[in-house]
Design a protein around this motif. Structure first.
Motif, PDB file in Angstrom:
ATOM      1  N   PRO A   1       0.821  -1.211   0.000  1.00  0.00           N
ATOM      2  CA  PRO A   1       0.000   0.000   0.000  1.00  0.00           C
ATOM      3  C   PRO A   1       0.858   1.266   0.000  1.00  0.00           C
ATOM      4  O   PRO A   1       1.886   1.331   0.681  1.00  0.00           O
ATOM      5  N   GLY A   2       0.428   2.240  -0.780  1.00  0.00           N
ATOM      6  CA  GLY A   2       1.169   3.487  -0.877  1.00  0.00           C
ATOM      7  C   GLY A   2       2.498   3.337  -1.596  1.00  0.00           C
ATOM      8  O   GLY A   2       3.323   4.236  -1.574  1.00  0.00           O
ATOM      9  N   LEU A   3       2.716   2.176  -2.223  1.00  0.00           N
ATOM     10  CA  LEU A   3       3.968   1.856  -2.924  1.00  0.00           C
ATOM     11  C   LEU A   3       5.176   1.840  -1.991  1.00  0.00           C
ATOM     12  O   LEU A   3       6.311   2.007  -2.416  1.00  0.00           O
ATOM     13  N   ILE A   4       4.927   1.643  -0.704  1.00  0.00           N
ATOM     14  CA  ILE A   4       6.015   1.588   0.276  1.00  0.00           C
ATOM     15  C   ILE A   4       6.557   0.164   0.337  1.00  0.00           C
ATOM     16  O   ILE A   4       5.812  -0.783   0.569  1.00  0.00           O
ATOM     17  N   TRP A   5       7.867   0.044   0.133  1.00  0.00           N
ATOM     18  CA  TRP A   5       8.526  -1.260   0.101  1.00  0.00           C
ATOM     19  C   TRP A   5       9.628  -1.283   1.150  1.00  0.00           C
ATOM     20  O   TRP A   5      10.476  -0.391   1.206  1.00  0.00           O
ATOM     21  N   CYS A   6       9.588  -2.315   2.002  1.00  0.00           N
ATOM     22  CA  CYS A   6      10.599  -2.454   3.057  1.00  0.00           C
ATOM     23  C   CYS A   6      11.017  -3.925   3.181  1.00  0.00           C
ATOM     24  O   CYS A   6      10.617  -4.623   4.093  1.00  0.00           O
ATOM     25  N   PRO A   7      11.823  -4.414   2.262  1.00  0.00           N
ATOM     26  CA  PRO A   7      12.236  -5.817   2.346  1.00  0.00           C
ATOM     27  C   PRO A   7      13.016  -6.087   3.636  1.00  0.00           C
ATOM     28  O   PRO A   7      14.083  -5.529   3.847  1.00  0.00           O
ATOM     29  N   TRP A   8      12.431  -6.929   4.485  1.00  0.00           N
ATOM     30  CA  TRP A   8      13.016  -7.208   5.799  1.00  0.00           C
ATOM     31  C   TRP A   8      14.405  -7.821   5.713  1.00  0.00           C
ATOM     32  O   TRP A   8      15.222  -7.647   6.602  1.00  0.00           O
ATOM     33  N   SER A   9      14.662  -8.572   4.651  1.00  0.00           N
ATOM     34  CA  SER A   9      15.968  -9.222   4.544  1.00  0.00           C
ATOM     35  C   SER A   9      16.957  -8.388   3.721  1.00  0.00           C
ATOM     36  O   SER A   9      18.037  -8.857   3.394  1.00  0.00           O
ATOM     37  N   SER A  10      16.596  -7.146   3.396  1.00  0.00           N
ATOM     38  CA  SER A  10      17.481  -6.305   2.585  1.00  0.00           C
ATOM     39  C   SER A  10      18.752  -5.968   3.359  1.00  0.00           C
ATOM     40  O   SER A  10      18.735  -5.798   4.577  1.00  0.00           O
ATOM     41  N   LYS A  11      19.846  -5.883   2.605  1.00  0.00           N
ATOM     42  CA  LYS A  11      21.109  -5.420   3.191  1.00  0.00           C
ATOM     43  C   LYS A  11      21.981  -4.903   2.051  1.00  0.00           C
ATOM     44  O   LYS A  11      21.912  -5.376   0.917  1.00  0.00           O
ATOM     45  N   LEU A  12      22.766  -3.904   2.368  1.00  0.00           N
ATOM     46  CA  LEU A  12      23.681  -3.348   1.384  1.00  0.00           C
ATOM     47  C   LEU A  12      24.879  -4.272   1.261  1.00  0.00           C
ATOM     48  O   LEU A  12      25.373  -4.794   2.251  1.00  0.00           O
ATOM     49  N   VAL A  13      25.362  -4.435   0.011  1.00  0.00           N
ATOM     50  CA  VAL A  13      26.527  -5.302  -0.186  1.00  0.00           C
ATOM     51  C   VAL A  13      27.733  -4.561  -0.744  1.00  0.00           C
ATOM     52  O   VAL A  13      28.871  -4.977  -0.535  1.00  0.00           O
ATOM     53  N   ARG A  14      27.491  -3.435  -1.467  1.00  0.00           N
ATOM     54  CA  ARG A  14      28.616  -2.668  -1.977  1.00  0.00           C
ATOM     55  C   ARG A  14      28.137  -1.342  -2.558  1.00  0.00           C
ATOM     56  O   ARG A  14      26.986  -1.193  -2.913  1.00  0.00           O
ATOM     57  N   GLU A  15      29.063  -0.411  -2.641  1.00  0.00           N
ATOM     58  CA  GLU A  15      28.802   0.848  -3.328  1.00  0.00           C
ATOM     59  C   GLU A  15      29.322   0.695  -4.757  1.00  0.00           C
ATOM     60  O   GLU A  15      30.329   0.036  -4.999  1.00  0.00           O
ATOM     61  N   VAL A  16      28.598   1.282  -5.703  1.00  0.00           N
ATOM     62  CA  VAL A  16      28.992   1.208  -7.098  1.00  0.00           C
ATOM     63  C   VAL A  16      29.191   2.615  -7.638  1.00  0.00           C
ATOM     64  O   VAL A  16      28.606   3.577  -7.145  1.00  0.00           O
ATOM     65  N   PRO A  17      30.013   2.758  -8.691  1.00  0.00           N
ATOM     66  CA  PRO A  17      30.233   4.088  -9.240  1.00  0.00           C
ATOM     67  C   PRO A  17      28.971   4.655  -9.901  1.00  0.00           C
ATOM     68  O   PRO A  17      28.098   3.898 -10.325  1.00  0.00           O
ATOM     69  N   GLN A  18      28.925   5.965 -10.007  1.00  0.00           N
ATOM     70  CA  GLN A  18      27.804   6.621 -10.674  1.00  0.00           C
ATOM     71  C   GLN A  18      27.785   6.201 -12.122  1.00  0.00           C
ATOM     72  O   GLN A  18      28.817   6.214 -12.787  1.00  0.00           O
TER      73      GLN A  18
END
Length: 153
Positions: A135-152
């Motif tokens: 609802p409201g297009l709100i997305w919160c994947p509980w298992s999400s985690k950052l793995v790396r930064e990528v260049p622009q």
């Protein structure tokens, strides 16, 4: 009772995004703000339990620093990603038919169940997002985690 709980959860998530997206006034010209955000953008790859990779764009310096702190191990608080879906592809996230609107992205420790879904599930059910699904297009994947930064791109 479940309907009431769901509605309360949706309202809470919407309030969180509204507070997050509305930052303090900077007293700059509109063109300056756009140029600064564009130049200050940082891109990060996140995964979920499916190991599918999804790229997010951050423009808020505080959130960029938090993301970098998560990757370096300087912090472990609020490791998961939340934001509002835009049902259009983004050049930096070419694999998917949607992306998270950068001005709505934030991090969390715990969130309501109604906004949880894996990246492939969102892709497969994107036409349903914004109704009873996310609802409201709100997305919160509980298992999400950052793995790396990528260049622009």
């Amino acid at each position: 009772m479940r309907r009431i709980t769901t509605k309360i959860g949706v309202l809470a998530a919407a309030a969180l995004l509204a507070v997050t997206a509305a930052g303090p006034a900077q007293g700059k010209q509109p063109g300056d703000a756009q140029r600064t955000r564009s130049e200050a953008a940082a891109y990060f790859v996140m995964t979920d339990v499916t190991r599918a990779e999804f790229v997010i764009k951050l423009t808020d310096p505080r959130k960029i620093q938090h993301a970098r702190d998560l990757l370096s191990g300087a912090t472990s608080s609020e490791p998961h990603v939340i934001g509002r879906i835009d049902k259009r592809p983004a050049p930096y996230n070419w694999r998917w038919s949607f992306h998270l609107r950068p001005e709505t992205i934030d991090f969390f420790d715990f969130a309501i169940e109604v906004c949880d879904a894996t990246t492939p599930y969102v892709e497969d059910h994107l036409d349903e997002a914004g109704g009873p699904f996310l609802p409201g297009l709100i997305w919160c994947p509980w298992s999400s985690k950052l793995v790396r930064e990528v260049p622009q791109p």
